[in-house]
Design an enzyme around this catalytic site. Structure first.
Site, short mmCIF file in Angstrom:
data_model
loop_
_atom_site.label_atom_id
_atom_site.label_comp_id
_atom_site.label_asym_id
_atom_site.label_seq_id
_atom_site.Cartn_x
_atom_site.Cartn_y
_atom_site.Cartn_z
N HIS A 199 4.44 -4.51 13.25
CA HIS A 199 5.94 -4.74 13.20
C HIS A 199 6.70 -3.47 13.66
O HIS A 199 7.67 -3.23 13.29
CB HIS A 199 6.48 -5.06 12.00
CG HIS A 199 5.95 -6.43 11.48
ND1 HIS A 199 5.81 -6.90 9.91
CD2 HIS A 199 5.19 -7.41 11.95
CE1 HIS A 199 5.42 -7.93 9.93
NE2 HIS A 199 5.03 -8.49 11.23
N ASP B 95 6.50 2.54 7.99
CA ASP B 95 6.45 3.99 7.46
C ASP B 95 6.01 5.00 8.01
O ASP B 95 6.00 6.16 7.60
CB ASP B 95 6.44 3.68 5.84
CG ASP B 95 4.93 3.31 5.42
OD1 ASP B 95 4.15 3.60 6.23
OD2 ASP B 95 4.70 2.61 4.41
N PRO C 297 9.87 1.09 -1.58
CA PRO C 297 9.86 0.03 -2.09
C PRO C 297 9.20 -1.14 -1.22
O PRO C 297 9.58 -0.96 -0.06
CB PRO C 297 11.56 -0.35 -2.42
CG PRO C 297 12.12 0.80 -1.79
CD PRO C 297 11.30 1.88 -1.34
N ASP C 298 8.71 -2.11 -1.65
CA ASP C 298 8.33 -3.21 -0.71
C ASP C 298 9.49 -4.17 -0.71
O ASP C 298 10.71 -3.80 -1.33
CB ASP C 298 7.16 -3.96 -1.32
CG ASP C 298 7.36 -4.81 -2.80
OD1 ASP C 298 8.47 -4.54 -3.09
OD2 ASP C 298 6.42 -5.23 -3.23
N PHE C 299 9.40 -5.41 -0.10
CA PHE C 299 10.50 -6.59 -0.03
C PHE C 299 10.61 -7.22 -1.27
O PHE C 299 11.61 -7.50 -1.78
CB PHE C 299 10.18 -7.09 1.46
CG PHE C 299 10.74 -6.86 2.46
CD1 PHE C 299 11.48 -5.78 2.52
CD2 PHE C 299 10.51 -7.53 3.56
CE1 PHE C 299 11.89 -5.25 3.77
CE2 PHE C 299 10.73 -6.98 5.06
CZ PHE C 299 11.56 -5.85 5.12
N ILE D 12 0.88 -1.04 0.06
CA ILE D 12 -0.04 0.16 0.07
C ILE D 12 0.82 1.20 -0.07
O ILE D 12 0.46 2.51 -0.23
CB ILE D 12 -1.15 0.22 1.07
CG1 ILE D 12 -0.51 0.18 2.42
CG2 ILE D 12 -1.91 -1.13 1.12
CD1 ILE D 12 -1.50 0.59 3.51
P1 CNA Z 1 6.28 -8.02 0.71
O1 CNA Z 1 6.58 -9.14 1.14
O2 CNA Z 1 7.27 -7.26 -0.03
O3 CNA Z 1 4.96 -8.15 -0.19
C1 CNA Z 1 4.38 -7.06 -0.92
C2 CNA Z 1 3.07 -7.46 -1.58
O4 CNA Z 1 2.37 -6.43 -2.21
C3 CNA Z 1 3.51 -8.38 -2.68
O5 CNA Z 1 2.71 -9.48 -2.88
C4 CNA Z 1 3.40 -7.36 -4.24
O6 CNA Z 1 2.91 -8.23 -4.97
C5 CNA Z 1 2.24 -6.63 -3.82
N1 CNA Z 1 2.31 -5.13 -4.21
C6 CNA Z 1 3.41 -4.31 -4.31
N2 CNA Z 1 3.12 -3.17 -4.81
C7 CNA Z 1 1.77 -3.28 -4.96
C8 CNA Z 1 0.59 -2.63 -5.51
N3 CNA Z 1 1.12 -1.07 -5.73
N4 CNA Z 1 -0.50 -2.73 -5.39
C9 CNA Z 1 -0.96 -3.97 -5.17
N5 CNA Z 1 -0.05 -5.05 -4.75
C10 CNA Z 1 1.31 -4.55 -4.54
O7 CNA Z 1 5.63 -6.88 2.00
P2 CNA Z 1 4.93 -7.31 3.31
O8 CNA Z 1 4.33 -6.19 3.75
O9 CNA Z 1 3.80 -8.67 2.91
O10 CNA Z 1 6.19 -7.85 4.23
C11 CNA Z 1 6.19 -7.80 5.28
C12 CNA Z 1 7.32 -7.00 5.90
C13 CNA Z 1 7.67 -5.85 4.66
C14 CNA Z 1 7.02 -6.01 7.06
O11 CNA Z 1 7.93 -6.70 8.21
C15 CNA Z 1 7.39 -4.83 6.74
O12 CNA Z 1 7.84 -4.15 7.89
C16 CNA Z 1 8.17 -4.91 5.65
N6 CNA Z 1 8.27 -3.55 4.66
C17 CNA Z 1 7.41 -2.51 5.01
C18 CNA Z 1 7.86 -1.19 4.27
C19 CNA Z 1 6.87 0.04 4.61
O13 CNA Z 1 6.66 0.11 5.71
N7 CNA Z 1 6.32 0.66 3.60
C20 CNA Z 1 8.49 -1.20 3.19
C21 CNA Z 1 9.26 -2.39 2.93
C22 CNA Z 1 9.33 -3.58 3.62
#
Ligand code: CNA
Length: 363
Positions: A190, A173, A97-99, A90
């Site tokens: 988290h 974030d 960036p995500d993970f 989200i």
């Molecule tokens: P993840 O494992 O990176 O998964 C992200 C998911 O979201 C994936 O399935 C992607 O395909 C999907 N995705 C990415 N962008 C979009 C979008 N725009 N629309 C729809 N789907 C999308 O991340 P999770 O949150 O599942 O993993 C948990 C970790 C990531 C937690 O411990 C967090 O603290 C950690 N994290 C947080 C941030 C943040 O705070 N913004 C950033 C990076 C990692």
């Protein structure tokens, strides 16, 4: 948080594989499996004995297994109690960036840190020995200048409409706070960058204090004991989740009328298994780029109610909907269909303008 489980995510293909087997051999296999399943049920009590009964109560929660089915359900349920669960997806449109997304996810960009494995950067044991990689990465992730997305404001709108029971986020974030979601509606499972603590004497520190050090490229050291490293209050692998998470999850999920999961790969436990804690007849809507969190083969074979079930041939199907695509597009579509589309657009515009003004006019 627990280490990620390497679940067999191919569970959903098992029916397609089965179709290639002749009906006779599949019947024989099925009856053998059914006998084994019954044995496990009776002897080992592995399977929820209320299953048959709950299957019945699961019928008919949604008129159709689509976004429109969910919209009708919300409209008909006068005071629908909604829980939202979110992950990094989200916030990607905000520029964070995500993970795990291929190529853009952080796990694909960690080569320069020379880590034993990508997750090490968020492991407490590794951090204690070598905090530098984490703080280098933190400079990229610091909640500075990022604006909440349409998805964040959609969650806020659910709250304003009196429909949000609670928002559970894995994100660190702080964008939910920036979007104006009140603290009592928020569970930061988290942890958060919002505050920090000395790992030795536990002295508390604020985000502005940590941010100054991190941006200077200095590892934040405690000014009280002058020894410990100050770590933001984000939960690393190997650390306990906040008490608030366990306390509220125990109460909230049993009361929810609808669960909306957005932007998460649902692989980090125990967060991922929250999806199993709603009532058996509570519909679950996934808004994500890909299908995630699905029931694995073993659970399916044992008849365990674990994971999301999008396969209509499964015994536990009938309440889960996957809307695949971008979270912001999905949330705007939901708002449009609920008749709140313009309200959401106006909210995003107003809040973004006010955040830009606060930060000196930058867009
Ligand atoms: P993840 O494992 O990176 O998964 C992200 C998911 O979201 C994936 O399935 C992607 O395909 C999907 N995705 C990415 N962008 C979009 C979008 N725009 N629309 C729809 N789907 C999308 O991340 P999770 O949150 O599942 O993993 C948990 C970790 C990531 C937690 O411990 C967090 O603290 C950690 N994290 C947080 C941030 C943040 O705070 N913004 C950033 C990076 C990692």
């Amino acid at each position: 948080m627990d280490k990620e489980t390497e679940e067999d995510r191919k569970g959903d293909n098992s029916d397609e594989e089965k179709q290639n087997i002749s009906p006779e051999s599949s019947d024989i296999e099925d009856s053998g499996m059914e006998r084994l399943r019954k044995f496990l049920t009776q002897k080992l009590r592995l399977i929820d004995s209320s299953d048959d009964q709950s299957d019945e109560s699961q019928q008919g929660t949604l008129r159709e297994l689509t976004l429109d089915g969910v919209i009708d359900y919300i409209k008909e349920h006068g005071n629908c109690k909604i829980i939202t669960m979110a992950g990094a997806g989200i916030s990607t449109s905000a520029g964070i960036p995500d993970f795990r997304s291929p190529s853009s996810g952080l796990y694909h960009k960690l080569d320069k840190y020379n880590l034993p494995h990508p997750q090490a950067i968020f492991e407490l044991e590794f951090f204690m020995k070598n905090p530098e990689p984490f703080f280098t990465l933190a400079r990229e992730l610091l909640p500075e200048g990022f604006k909440p997305t349409i998805s964040h404001y959609f969650i806020r709108l659910l709250w304003e409409k009196g429909l949000l029971l609670r928002h559970y986020t894995q994100n660190i974030d702080t964008l939910e706070r920036v979007a104006g979601l009140p603290a009592d509606k928020l569970v930061e499972a988290h942890g958060t960058f919002h505050t920090g603590r000395c790992l030795k004497c536990r002295a508390p520190y604020t985000l502005p204090w940590m941010k100054e050090k991190i941006i200077e490229g200095v590892i934040p050291k405690c000014e009280e004991c002058e020894e410990g490293v100050v770590k933001p209050d984000i939960v690393f692998f190997g650390e306990m989740l906040p008490e608030r998470f366990h306390l509220l999850a125990g109460r909230d999920f049993a009361q929810a009328d609808l669960l909306i999961i957005m932007g998460s790969s649902l692989v980090v436990q125990p967060f991922a298994s929250l999806v199993d804690r709603v009532r058996n007849n509570c519909p679950r809507l996934l808004i994500n780029n890909e299908k995630v969190g699905m029931q694995d083969r073993l659970s399916r074979f044992l008849g365990l109610r674990q994971g999301l079930v999008f396969d209509s041939r499964s015994a536990h199907s009938g309440r889960d909907v996957a809307w695949l695509g971008d979270c912001d597009t999905g949330c705007q579509l939901l708002a449009d269909k609920l008749g709140w589309g313009d309200e959401l657009r106006a909210l995003v515009q107003r809040e973004h303008e006010s955040l830009s003004a606060e930060s000196g006019g930058e867009k």
